[in-house]
Design an enzyme around this catalytic site. Structure first.
Site, PDB file in Angstrom:
ATOM      1  N   HIS A  21       0.822  -1.207   0.000  1.00  0.00           N
ATOM      2  CA  HIS A  21       0.000   0.000   0.000  1.00  0.00           C
ATOM      3  C   HIS A  21       0.855   1.255   0.000  1.00  0.00           C
ATOM      4  CE1 HIS A  21       0.310  -1.794   4.051  1.00  0.00           C
ATOM      5  NE2 HIS A  21       0.584  -0.570   4.449  1.00  0.00           N
ATOM      6  N   VAL A  22       0.374   2.270  -0.702  1.00  0.00           N
ATOM      7  CA  VAL A  22       1.116   3.512  -0.889  1.00  0.00           C
ATOM      8  C   VAL A  22       0.198   4.699  -0.670  1.00  0.00           C
ATOM      9  CG1 VAL A  22       2.321   4.959  -2.553  1.00  0.00           C
ATOM     10  CG2 VAL A  22       2.741   2.502  -2.530  1.00  0.00           C
TER      11      VAL A  22
END
Length: 792
Positions: free
Chosen positions: A67-68
């Site tokens: 996740h970013v």
């Protein structure tokens, strides 16, 4: 936004043939850029790997959730990839992964990222959802599986749960909520009700009450970091384990609670907000940096507020004495020159009485009139006008509390609330100021009679305060352990009376012992500064202090330099007012203040002078550094230093050293420990004689010091980056905006049908394209050169 709305057909893939984690990240990143979900593939990929470096996003059961949260994301989404073959993702359960969910958000909605992770984790723990995802052939099926109504948890009354627990992981995201969901599910499978508190990025949710904990049959603390509110569990049996253990072995933890080897009884736990978590242990003593920073951060409000208000008192006195034509008396020679010995004592000859009256004169507040002229002691500056005296007195109180507060909160950080009193006392005793080393027979001379000679003034200062705080922590730790088995009825008396009283007595004996050797250490420091002042070498001290401020931008070296500066403002480094170093010591604060402003300002300067050597993103971010630098916030340089860890610190150190040299050469002093350029009116330049010229030139050279250091840093940094870009050693992570700027100009000229202008811009664009091609060749050559060296 609902979870299913984050999935899109263009970025959902089924039976994809990829063979490694890197291949998956490369494939998804390139696709996301192609489909316009992200703007900058390199920045996005860097963010993915940075998160993976903090801990694997493989949550187990063949699932990974990279996740970013990054500004390069155009549209919040979840890219889904069902792999043909499982690959290694360093998952919690050690098993390979075949279901990849890449969550991307840009941070505009603060809760969106957390909600997506928490909601997705809640669905993925279910075996039927996992099975359905592995059979899915379309994104619509994925959406269907991840939008089924969740079972409503049974909400019990206060204290009505069989299983309670807390989950917390370092990032406060996936594993925190996943462990909570799994424990809830395991409890339901065993026919038990459960309430699990999560301490994640969204704060504390489903907080456990005292009755919840008291009535529970099973208590599980699944955490990979310290838990807040541990005192709630004092006297309670709990299983203290990790989130991974809760996720994969939660059922056994609940079923075999009483026989679990990790079962223990919590005793004497301290709440995190009260300075500790879990049982009192020696491990906190090892965190020297954290403990020191805890003390410094709590001390800062006293230093900053006290120093600025004290400086205001000095400024008001400067205005008052200048407006009334008053004369400063700075030495015994001045005292005799103006005949002031006569007006006070009747003595005019140079004898002992004159010396005594001069000493009384330097310690007095206010002024005296003689022969139609008003005189004041330069040592009493800030106390002459009653209004100025009010502000100086208030500021002085804040400054006097500086060292006791530092020691109190260092000790507090180690052993919790019991350390506050012990640390504060250690700080007061270390600071001396007549409290314990006064004349025999006075209240302040309580210790003097135990010593071989009068040690008045030989205090150990901040060094003794820090050592005393640590030893005080050991004292509290020792007495707490010694009284561990006190019954519940005596615990209140133990914590309020026994431990504080015994700790205070022990602290007094310890400080009596260490103040003597550490007093000589502090005396040596004072003598060293005095020597440098007498030999006109204070510029070297200023260079070192300013340089230290630029080494780690707010880290421990920076804080040591800043602490020395704040002590100088309180005149705690050199206390002898007759010493030439007494007034000069505040040059150390000026060096720290100016040096700390250099890194953020130097970066901002570099982006303006060398715009082609920075990405557009960096140039936009650097705009805030103008204000941060002006406000003395060195941390504005940290994001840039992380991306360029070699060039920025080195160039900052050079710029800081030059700033320190300017401060030292022009002998710039300041009486405020914070405020950046906004406290410049409080500066003086001791290179000149006369209050007015000292004040004016102090302000001028203060700005010169900051400006010269920032420009030098910016120029060095710019040329260094330019050379490395041309040699292929430095590759910008995004566009520098040059080509885009030219294209904007071209569009405007085309709209005006300006053919000659169009031709010029086209020529520039062509040259820039050739420049970029040449850079790519050099970058590739440099890369191959590095690879060949690594192989050798």
């Amino acid at each position: 936004m609902e979870l299913k709305e984050l999935f899109h057909k263009k970025i959902a893939f089924f039976e994809t043939d990829l063979n490694s984690k890197d291949e998956v990240i490369d494939f998804l990143t390139s696709t996301l850029e192609k489909e316009k979900f992200i703007k900058d593939a390199k920045a996005f990929k860097d963010a993915v790997y940075k998160r993976e470096g903090e801990g694997s996003t493989g949550i187990g059961d063949g699932i990974a959730i990279p996740h970013v949260l990054n500004p390069t994301v155009n549209q919040s989404a979840i890219a889904f990839c069902k792999l043909k073959n499982k690959i290694d993702w360093q998952s919690l359960d050690g098993q390979p992964a075949d279901l990849i969910f890449m969550i991307m958000t840009n941070g505009k909605d603060g809760n969106e990222h957390l909600d997506a992770l928490a909601n997705l984790s809640g669905y993925l723990i279910k075996a039927e959802v996992q099975e359905g995802l592995r059979k899915a052939k379309s994104v619509d099926k994925v959406k269907e599986l991840l939008s089924q109504p969740k079972e409503k948890r049974e909400v019990k009354g206060d204290g009505g749960y069989d299983v309670v627990g807390i989950t917390a992981c370092p990032t406060g995201i996936a594993h925190t909520y996943l462990a909570a969901e799994k424990l809830q599910e395991y409890a339901n499978q065993l026919g038990m009700s459960a309430k699990i508190e999560t301490q994640g990025r969204r704060g504390v949710e489903d907080k456990l009450t005292a009755k919840d904990i008291e009535n529970a049959k099973v208590v599980i603390l699944a955490h990979d970091k310290a838990i807040n509110g541990m005192s709630r569990f004092n006297g309670k049996k709990v299983i203290d384990t990790t989130t991974k253990d809760a996720i994969y072995n939660g059922k056994d933890l609940i079923e075999k609670f009483d026989s679990n080897p990790k079962l223990k009884t919590i005793e004497n736990a301290k709440d995190e907000e009260d300075g500790g978590s879990g049982e009192l242990t020696l491990s906190q003593f090892k965190k020297v940096k954290d403990n020191l920073l805890a003390g410094v951060s709590r001390m800062l409000p006293f230093v900053v507020a006290g120093g600025i208000v004290l400086g205001l008192g000095f400024l008001l006195d400067y205005i008052y004495t200048a407006a009334n034509g008053m004369i400063a008396v700075a030495s015994l020679d001045d005292f005799e020159k103006y005949g002031l010995g006569n007006v006070i004592t009747g003595y005019t000859e140079k004898n002992e009485a004159v010396h005594l009256t001069y000493k009384a004169f330097t310690g007095m507040a206010g002024s005296i009139d003689y022969a139609g002229q008003t005189y004041y002691s330069s040592g009493s500056f800030g106390t002459i006008w009653q209004v100025a005296h009010f502000f100086s007195g208030v500021g002085k109180i804040g400054m006097e509390l500086m060292i006791p507060i530092l020691a109190a909160y260092v000790c507090y950080s180690i052993v919790g609330p019991q350390g506050l009193m012990v640390g504060a006392v250690a700080g007061l005793m270390a600071n001396g100021d007549g409290m314990v080393y006064g004349a025999i027979g006075s209240w302040s001379g309580a210790w003097t009679r135990f010593l071989p000679k009068d040690l008045s003034g030989l205090s150990s200062g901040f060094i003794g305060a820090l050592v005393g705080a640590y030893l005080g922590g050991l004292v509290v730790f020792g007495w707490t352990k010694a009284m561990k088995k006190f019954g519940k009825g005596l615990q209140g008396v133990r914590d309020i009376v026994f431990i504080p009283v015994l700790s205070l007595i022990c602290m007094a004996v310890i400080m009596l012992a260490i103040n003597i050797p550490l007093g000589y250490v502090m005396y040596g420091l004072q003598q060293g500064i005095t020597f440098m002042a007498e030999k006109n070498l204070m510029a070297i001290v200023c260079i070192i202090v300013a340089l230290m401020m630029c080494v780690d931008m707010g880290g421990p070296i920076n804080k040591i330099a800043y602490t020395l500066g704040t002590l100088s403002v309180g005149y705690a480094l050199v206390k002898d007012s007759s010493s030439p170093a007494y007034e000069m010591q505040t040059m150390i604060m000026t060096a720290a203040l100016c040096g700390g402003m250099v890194p953020p300002l130097g970066i901002a300067v570099s982006t303006v002078i060398f715009p082609r050597q920075w990405t557009q993103k960096a140039k936009d971010a650097a705009k805030t550094n103008w204000l941060m630098g002006a406000c003395f916030i060195s941390e504005g340089a940290i994001p840039f230093m992380i991306e360029d860890p070699k060039r920025i610190p080195v160039s900052a150190i050079v710029g800081g050293a030059i700033t320190g040299a300017v401060v030292g050469i022009f002998k710039i002093t300041i009486t405020a420990p914070h405020g950046g350029i906004f406290v410049s009116p409080l500066t003086n330049s001791l290179l000149f004689s006369g209050d007015a010229i000292q004040k004016a030139m102090g302000v001028v050279f203060f700005f010169v010091a900051v400006l010269v250091g920032a420009v030098v840093m910016g120029v060095i940094l710019g040329f260094w980056r330019l050379a490395d870009i041309r040699n292929g050693k430095l590759v910008l992570s995004g566009t520098n905006g040059v080509k885009e700027g030219l294209e904007v100009k071209l569009a405007k000229l085309n709209a005006k049908n300006n053919q000659s202008g169009v031709a010029k811009i086209n020529s520039k664009i062509q040259k820039y394209n050739e420049f970029e091609k040449a850079l790519l060749i050099k970058q590739e050559a440099h890369k191959k050169n590095i690879e060949s060296k690594v192989k050798k």
